[in-house]
Structures are given as structure tokens and as C-alpha cells.
Enzyme design. Structure first.
Site, PDB file in Angstrom:
ATOM      1  N   GLY A 157      32.842  -3.010 105.341  1.00  0.00           N
ATOM      2  CA  GLY A 157      32.082  -3.918 106.205  1.00  0.00           C
ATOM      3  C   GLY A 157      32.948  -4.826 107.066  1.00  0.00           C
ATOM      4  O   GLY A 157      33.978  -4.412 107.610  1.00  0.00           O
TER       5      GLY A 157
ATOM      6  N   ALA B 214      34.587 -12.520 101.318  1.00  0.00           N
ATOM      7  CA  ALA B 214      33.748 -11.946 100.250  1.00  0.00           C
ATOM      8  C   ALA B 214      32.440 -12.716 100.167  1.00  0.00           C
ATOM      9  O   ALA B 214      32.435 -13.953 100.172  1.00  0.00           O
ATOM     10  CB  ALA B 214      34.476 -12.008  98.914  1.00  0.00           C
ATOM     11  N   GLY B 215      31.337 -11.992 100.125  1.00  0.00           N
ATOM     12  CA  GLY B 215      30.048 -12.674 100.066  1.00  0.00           C
ATOM     13  C   GLY B 215      28.967 -11.721  99.617  1.00  0.00           C
ATOM     14  O   GLY B 215      29.087 -10.499  99.799  1.00  0.00           O
TER      15      GLY B 215
ATOM     16  N   LYS C  26      15.554 -13.994  96.795  1.00  0.00           N
ATOM     17  CA  LYS C  26      14.290 -14.231  96.068  1.00  0.00           C
ATOM     18  C   LYS C  26      13.780 -15.569  96.586  1.00  0.00           C
ATOM     19  O   LYS C  26      14.592 -16.457  96.857  1.00  0.00           O
ATOM     20  CB  LYS C  26      14.537 -14.406  94.557  1.00  0.00           C
ATOM     21  CG  LYS C  26      14.918 -13.165  93.809  1.00  0.00           C
ATOM     22  CD  LYS C  26      13.803 -12.780  92.843  1.00  0.00           C
ATOM     23  CE  LYS C  26      14.183 -11.494  92.114  1.00  0.00           C
ATOM     24  NZ  LYS C  26      13.357 -10.379  92.496  1.00  0.00           N
TER      25      LYS C  26
ATOM     26  N   TYR D 240      21.609 -18.292  99.251  1.00  0.00           N
ATOM     27  CA  TYR D 240      22.584 -17.809 100.241  1.00  0.00           C
ATOM     28  C   TYR D 240      22.806 -18.849 101.351  1.00  0.00           C
ATOM     29  O   TYR D 240      23.945 -19.190 101.692  1.00  0.00           O
ATOM     30  CB  TYR D 240      22.063 -16.493 100.831  1.00  0.00           C
ATOM     31  CG  TYR D 240      22.977 -15.826 101.831  1.00  0.00           C
ATOM     32  CD1 TYR D 240      24.138 -15.176 101.424  1.00  0.00           C
ATOM     33  CD2 TYR D 240      22.666 -15.824 103.189  1.00  0.00           C
ATOM     34  CE1 TYR D 240      24.973 -14.551 102.343  1.00  0.00           C
ATOM     35  CE2 TYR D 240      23.487 -15.197 104.115  1.00  0.00           C
ATOM     36  CZ  TYR D 240      24.642 -14.560 103.677  1.00  0.00           C
ATOM     37  OH  TYR D 240      25.464 -13.942 104.602  1.00  0.00           O
TER      38      TYR D 240
HETATM   39  P1  NAD Z   1      29.376  -6.208 102.515  1.00  0.00           P
HETATM   40  O1  NAD Z   1      28.451  -6.285 101.356  1.00  0.00           O
HETATM   41  O2  NAD Z   1      29.426  -4.942 103.293  1.00  0.00           O
HETATM   42  O3  NAD Z   1      30.867  -6.573 102.051  1.00  0.00           O
HETATM   43  C1  NAD Z   1      31.157  -7.665 101.201  1.00  0.00           C
HETATM   44  C2  NAD Z   1      32.405  -7.342 100.429  1.00  0.00           C
HETATM   45  O4  NAD Z   1      32.645  -8.436  99.520  1.00  0.00           O
HETATM   46  C3  NAD Z   1      32.255  -6.075  99.583  1.00  0.00           C
HETATM   47  O5  NAD Z   1      33.367  -5.229  99.763  1.00  0.00           O
HETATM   48  C4  NAD Z   1      32.168  -6.617  98.167  1.00  0.00           C
HETATM   49  O6  NAD Z   1      32.679  -5.719  97.185  1.00  0.00           O
HETATM   50  C5  NAD Z   1      33.012  -7.880  98.269  1.00  0.00           C
HETATM   51  N1  NAD Z   1      32.720  -8.804  97.182  1.00  0.00           N
HETATM   52  C6  NAD Z   1      31.500  -9.145  96.681  1.00  0.00           C
HETATM   53  N2  NAD Z   1      31.645  -9.968  95.636  1.00  0.00           N
HETATM   54  C7  NAD Z   1      32.965 -10.155  95.454  1.00  0.00           C
HETATM   55  C8  NAD Z   1      33.717 -10.893  94.532  1.00  0.00           C
HETATM   56  N3  NAD Z   1      33.145 -11.609  93.555  1.00  0.00           N
HETATM   57  N4  NAD Z   1      35.070 -10.875  94.628  1.00  0.00           N
HETATM   58  C9  NAD Z   1      35.670 -10.145  95.589  1.00  0.00           C
HETATM   59  N5  NAD Z   1      35.001  -9.428  96.510  1.00  0.00           N
HETATM   60  C10 NAD Z   1      33.658  -9.425  96.430  1.00  0.00           C
HETATM   61  O7  NAD Z   1      28.989  -7.427 103.431  1.00  0.00           O
HETATM   62  P2  NAD Z   1      29.356  -7.737 104.966  1.00  0.00           P
HETATM   63  O8  NAD Z   1      28.128  -7.557 105.750  1.00  0.00           O
HETATM   64  O9  NAD Z   1      30.602  -7.054 105.371  1.00  0.00           O
HETATM   65  O10 NAD Z   1      29.595  -9.324 104.858  1.00  0.00           O
HETATM   66  C11 NAD Z   1      30.868  -9.933 104.848  1.00  0.00           C
HETATM   67  C12 NAD Z   1      30.687 -11.439 104.945  1.00  0.00           C
HETATM   68  O11 NAD Z   1      29.952 -11.758 106.129  1.00  0.00           O
HETATM   69  C13 NAD Z   1      29.890 -12.024 103.784  1.00  0.00           C
HETATM   70  O12 NAD Z   1      30.424 -13.293 103.448  1.00  0.00           O
HETATM   71  C14 NAD Z   1      28.500 -12.181 104.372  1.00  0.00           C
HETATM   72  O13 NAD Z   1      27.764 -13.170 103.710  1.00  0.00           O
HETATM   73  C15 NAD Z   1      28.843 -12.560 105.798  1.00  0.00           C
HETATM   74  N6  NAD Z   1      27.754 -12.312 106.757  1.00  0.00           N
HETATM   75  C16 NAD Z   1      27.339 -11.035 107.059  1.00  0.00           C
HETATM   76  C17 NAD Z   1      26.321 -10.868 107.992  1.00  0.00           C
HETATM   77  C18 NAD Z   1      25.835  -9.497 108.397  1.00  0.00           C
HETATM   78  O14 NAD Z   1      24.967  -9.419 109.275  1.00  0.00           O
HETATM   79  N7  NAD Z   1      26.339  -8.425 107.848  1.00  0.00           N
HETATM   80  C19 NAD Z   1      25.723 -11.971 108.594  1.00  0.00           C
HETATM   81  C20 NAD Z   1      26.157 -13.238 108.245  1.00  0.00           C
HETATM   82  C21 NAD Z   1      27.186 -13.391 107.345  1.00  0.00           C
END
Ligand code: NAD
Length: 472
Positions: free
Chosen positions: A243, A314-315, A320, A378
Site C-alpha cells: 500500500g 503503519a495504520g 464499528k 480511527y
Molecule cells: P494498508 O492496510 O494497505 O497498509 C498498512 C500497513 O501497515 C500494512 O502493511 C500492515 O501490515 C502494516 N501494519 C499494521 N499494523 C501494524 C503494526 N502493528 N506494526 C507494523 N506494521 C503494521 O493501508 P494503507 O491504505 O496503505 O494505509 C497506510 C496509512 O495511510 C495508514 O496509516 C492509514 O491509516 C493511512 N490512510 C490511508 C488512507 C487510504 O485511503 N488508503 C486514507 C487515509 C489515511
């Protein structure tokens, strides 16, 4: 995930139908290409209000660029502008803005505006040309930081720029992005170089209607390589197996950084693949594990000579509504998305392994700004990231470290692919670009904050959301 609406809007037959029906028409946004050399190409119209302060700084950015700098032949302060361009060594073209020329960029220094009636300067500059923007054009307005203005009248006029810029962002179509940079009256070219170049470039494809505050900055030096700004730097990116995190690792590596990618054991194979693709190092660990902060300290004390860039990406979401949310899901989201970041920061800072000129960059979210149904946990964690940035900016300044965050809107990843189709379609369309962003758009914003050219940029949260209507 493919966006069928976007594809149809760009096909010759259905595109015409969309236009007739007045439906949103997302364009193919221009993004940075590997062989790009100049931050902007094509005609850029530059102007300023009388007695503005930053025209020299603006002009200097175009030395050696592939842009053709223009100024309005009708401009009242023409002589002032000509001498600024001459001093910078830029040959500017006097343009008749009522003619049919189209512009790739518009840059207006509004810092000379003292009172609300002088806001007419905005109309004077933008009115004749606002309909003459090319696709994926760029607009940058520069003003004085309102809180630092000496008079209440000027503070008022500078604050007014925000409404102007945000509205212009909603009016321009075709992937045109509009930004506002606030600087102090003593800001030099070094403070403005990074933001101006980033906002005028295709790297800011999905960033619009943002307001960035810049302070004093270290000059980057004439030998600074703008295409390898992170050469010699070491970066840590958490959640980088896939991601957005993966794209951040690739983008920082493209810009010259040595990258350490961190993710949980469950995705070790993907993590190793990311590490290999950026010739980086995989660090298997959970950001919430009690020993992770100390393991990172040991890593940076040992194998690497400290760390320059820390990206807390990481997120997770565990949605819910509050009434149905068990405390387990609340704790999990707050701990991964916020508390672990604080613990890692504390450990790295206490051990002194974040190098002078270091960068800490958080990943917030539009949900943290606007709130979202079913996401109290969140949104709480992501608003906390903004708080972390705000509260640490000043104390870290004394150590020469900046802290900023990006707040992504709707980005096409596995996270958003899991959203029900109707909500996903709404998320994609409810922004000025009428489409979702790509992971690389978030990564480019992070690379901007990470750059040595952004040393004057701290305490900012920049949305990468195509000017989402949510929380606008
Ligand atoms: P994703 O789920 O594709 O990737 C998140 C990554 O974080 C994964 O590889 C996961 O294994 C890793 N991760 C989760 N828990 C972890 C932990 N405890 N320790 C280490 N790694 C951990 O998500 P994404 O869409 O690529 O999101 C990346 C960031 O962007 C996140 O912080 C998310 O909240 C933020 N975000 C995403 C969006 C979106 O539209 N995709 C929008 C706003 C914010």
C-alpha cells in the site's frame, strides 16, 4: 483497484455524454516521471501585488528550469518585476494576458497587500487568466503568515487569502491544483524554494487547496541535486510491506535515501520483496511491541549512523459505531496508529539517534479532520497525529528536527478497496479532482517534507485528498 467511472469519463463516446449531463469529469492527472528534469515545463505567469517581498525568491526558482516565465504586460508594477527577473538571471516574457496563451502555472506574491481593499490585486492578476490553465496546471499564492503581521488590517487581508485559494481550487477543473504558502516577512529564497518547487511540480498531483506555513530555513547550497534530494539520508518507513507504505519506501529510495522498511511478521514475505525492490533493509516487528522502540534504537546506533527520516505510516481501521465497539478494538487502533508512534519518537529522541536536520512525518487521515461514521477510534487516533505534530514542532525545532504530517483522503489501496461500492464511489467523486488518489501521491507529499529543502516547514498537516469536500 480500477475506477470504471474514470475510464468511461475519458473515453471519446461516453466522455461526451458525461459532459452533456454535467457529470464530474476526472482527468488523467499528470504525475512525476522518472526522466523528468524540470519541476515545471511550459508557460508560467508570475505576478505580485505592489511592494511584495518574495518576487526575487520566486524568480530564482526558475533559473535553469524548462519553464518560460511570463509577466503581464499590463501589470502596474512591471519595472519592479523586470528588475527582479534580471537580478535572478531569468529572461521573462512580457505577455498580453488577454491573448489566447494557456498557462501551466500561475504564481502570485500577495505579500504586499496591506488592507482588504487591496485584495483587488488578486482579481487583477487571476481574473484574465484563470480560464486559461492547461490540464494539471499549478497555481501558487504566497502571503505573509497572518499571525506575524504587524497590523490587524494586514492580518485580516492575509487570512482572506485562504478563502480565495480554497474557492479557486473548487472552480478550476482539469486536475489544476491551487495552494497557499504563508511565510514570515524575513523569509528568504531558502524558505520558499522547497514549497514552491513541490507545489508547481507534478509531484503535487493530488494536493490541492492546502495552506503551508514556512519559517526560517537552511539554504540547500548551489550543488544541491533536486532530483536526488535525499542522497546520503537514512529513512525508516513503518507499515511498508504494501500500500502507501510501500510507495513511500519506493519514493524515498528514488530520491536517494537508504530505506529501512518495517512491518509485522505476518507479511514478512511482502516486506522482504519491498526491501529488495528499494535495495533496502527489512525490519520485522510490530510497532506496538514493547521491545520495538529499543530494537530500533540499537539498529540506528549499530548498523546505521543514526536515522534522518522517520515515517510513521503503519495504520489500521477497525470500524464499528461507538455503541457497538468493544474496548479491544478501541485500544488496538489507538495503540497502532498513535501511541506506538509516540513511544518510538520518545525512544529515538532520548537515545539521540535522530540526526541533526532529522524529519519525523506522520500519516493522519481526512477522517481525523472531518470525523467519519463508524470510525470514532480511527478518527481519534488520526486527529491525535495532528496534535503530535503541533505539540512537538516547537521543541524539536531546537534540535533542528522538523515534524509534519500528511492527511490522505481517498487513496486507492487495499484499505479502500474493502469499502462498500456505493460509499467507495462517493469517496472517489467528492473532491475537486473527482477521483481517488494513488499511494504515490501520499508518498510525494512525504518526500517533500523529508527533503533538506523543507527545513523551514514544520508543524504542518498537509491533506493529500484532491481537495475533498469532507472537512474542507
Ligand atoms: P494498508 O492496510 O494497505 O497498509 C498498512 C500497513 O501497515 C500494512 O502493511 C500492515 O501490515 C502494516 N501494519 C499494521 N499494523 C501494524 C503494526 N502493528 N506494526 C507494523 N506494521 C503494521 O493501508 P494503507 O491504505 O496503505 O494505509 C497506510 C496509512 O495511510 C495508514 O496509516 C492509514 O491509516 C493511512 N490512510 C490511508 C488512507 C487510504 O485511503 N488508503 C486514507 C487515509 C489515511
Amino acid at each position: 483497484m480500477s475506477d470504471l467511472y474514470h475510464t468511461l469519463a475519458n473515453s471519446p463516446f461516453s466522455g461526451k455524454l458525461f459532459s452533456m449531463l454535467g457529470l464530474p469529469q476526472p482527468v488523467n492527472l499528470e504525475r512525476w516521471k522518472a526522466d523528468s528534469q524540470s519541476f515545471i515545463e511550459g508557460d508560467v505567469l508570475v505576478g505580485c501585488a505592489p511592494n511584495s517581498l518574495f518576487l526575487d525568491a520566486v524568480a530564482q526558482q526558475f533559473v535553469g528550469s524548462d519553464a518560460t516565465v511570463n509577466f503581464a504586460i499590463e501589470a502596474g508594477n512591471r519595472d519592479f518585476m523586470v528588475s527582479a527577473f534580471e537580478a535572478a538571471g531569468v529572461s521573462a516574457v512580457a505577455s498580453n494576458v488577454t491573448e489566447s496563451k494557456k498557462y501551466k502555472g500561475l504564481v502570485f506574491d500577495a505579500s504586499g497587500i496591506q488592507t482588504s481593499d487591496e485584495l483587488i490585486e488578486l482579481h487583477r492578476f487571476f481574473h484574465p487568466v484563470i480560464r486559461k490553465m492547461k490540464t494539471s496546471g499549478r497555481i501558487v499564492v504566497i502571503g505573509l503568515t497572518p499571525e506575524l503581521c504587524e497590523s490587524s488590517k494586514q492580518h485580516t487581508a492575509m487570512r482572506a487569502l485562504e478563502g480565495f485559494v480554497r474557492s479557486m481550487g473548487k472552480e478550476v477543473k482539469k486536475g489544476v491544483a491551487v495552494q497557499l504558502v504563508y511565510a514570515s516577512s524575513t523569509a528568504a529564497a531558502s524558505s520558499l524554494a522547497g514549497p514552491i518547487r513541490f507545489f508547481l511540480s507534478p509531484k503535487a498531483a493530488y494536493v490541492s487547496a492546502q495552506v503551508i506555513r514556512v519559517g526560517e530555513a537552511d539554504a540547500v547550497g548551489s550543488d544541491f541535486d533536486w532530483n536526488q534530494p535525499l542522497a546520503g539520508k537514512t529513512a525508516l518507513v513503518t507499515g511498508a510491506a504494501r500500500g502507501i507504505g510501500k510507495s513511500i519506501a519506493e519514493t524515498l529510495s528514488r530520491d536517494g535515501a537508504k530505506v529501512i522498511v518495517l512491518d509485522i511478521p505476518q507479511v514478512e514475505i511482502e516486506l522482504e520483496q519491498t526491501a529488495a525492490s528499494v535495495s533496502g533493509t527489512a525490519f520485522v516487528g510490530d510497532v506496538t511491541a514493547a521491545d520495538t522502540p529499543q530494537r530500533l534504537v540499537e539498529l540506528f546506533k549499530g548498523e546505521f549512523s543514526g536515522v534522518d527520516i522517520v515515517v510513521h505510516n503503519a495504520g489500521v481501521t477497525r470500524d464499528k459505531t461507538l455503541g457497538g465497539m468493544p474496548s479491544k478494538l478501541w485500544n488496538m487502533v489507538i495503540d497502532i496508529n498513535l501511541s506506538s508512534e509516540e513511544r518510538i519518537n520518545d525512544a529515538l529522541l532520548e537515545a539521540g539517534v535522530i540526526n541533526q536536520g532529522g524529519r519525523i512525518i506522520g500519516v493522519s487521515s481526512m477522517a481525523g479532520i472531518a470525523g467519519n461514521f463508524g470510525q470514532t477510534n480511527y478518527a481519534c487516533s488520526k486527529a491525535g497525529v495532528v496534535g503530535m505534530v503541533n505539540s512537538l514542532a516547537q521543541p524539536l525545532k531546537e534540535k533542528g528536527i522538523t515534524i509534519n504530517a500528511v492527511a490522505p483522503g481517498f487513496i486507492e489501496t487495499q484499505m479502500t478497496a474493502a469499502i462498500p461500492v456505493t460509499i467507495r464511489e462517493v469517496g472517489r467523486r467528492l473532491n475537486s479532482m473527482s477521483q481517488g488518489g494513488k499511494p504515490v501521491d501520499v508518498a510525494e507529499g512525504i518526500a517533500f517534507f523529508a527533503s533538506p529543502a523543507a527545513s523551514g516547514v514544520t508543524g504542518n498537516t498537509m491533506r493529500v485528498c484532491g481537495q475533498s469536500l469532507l472537512g474542507a
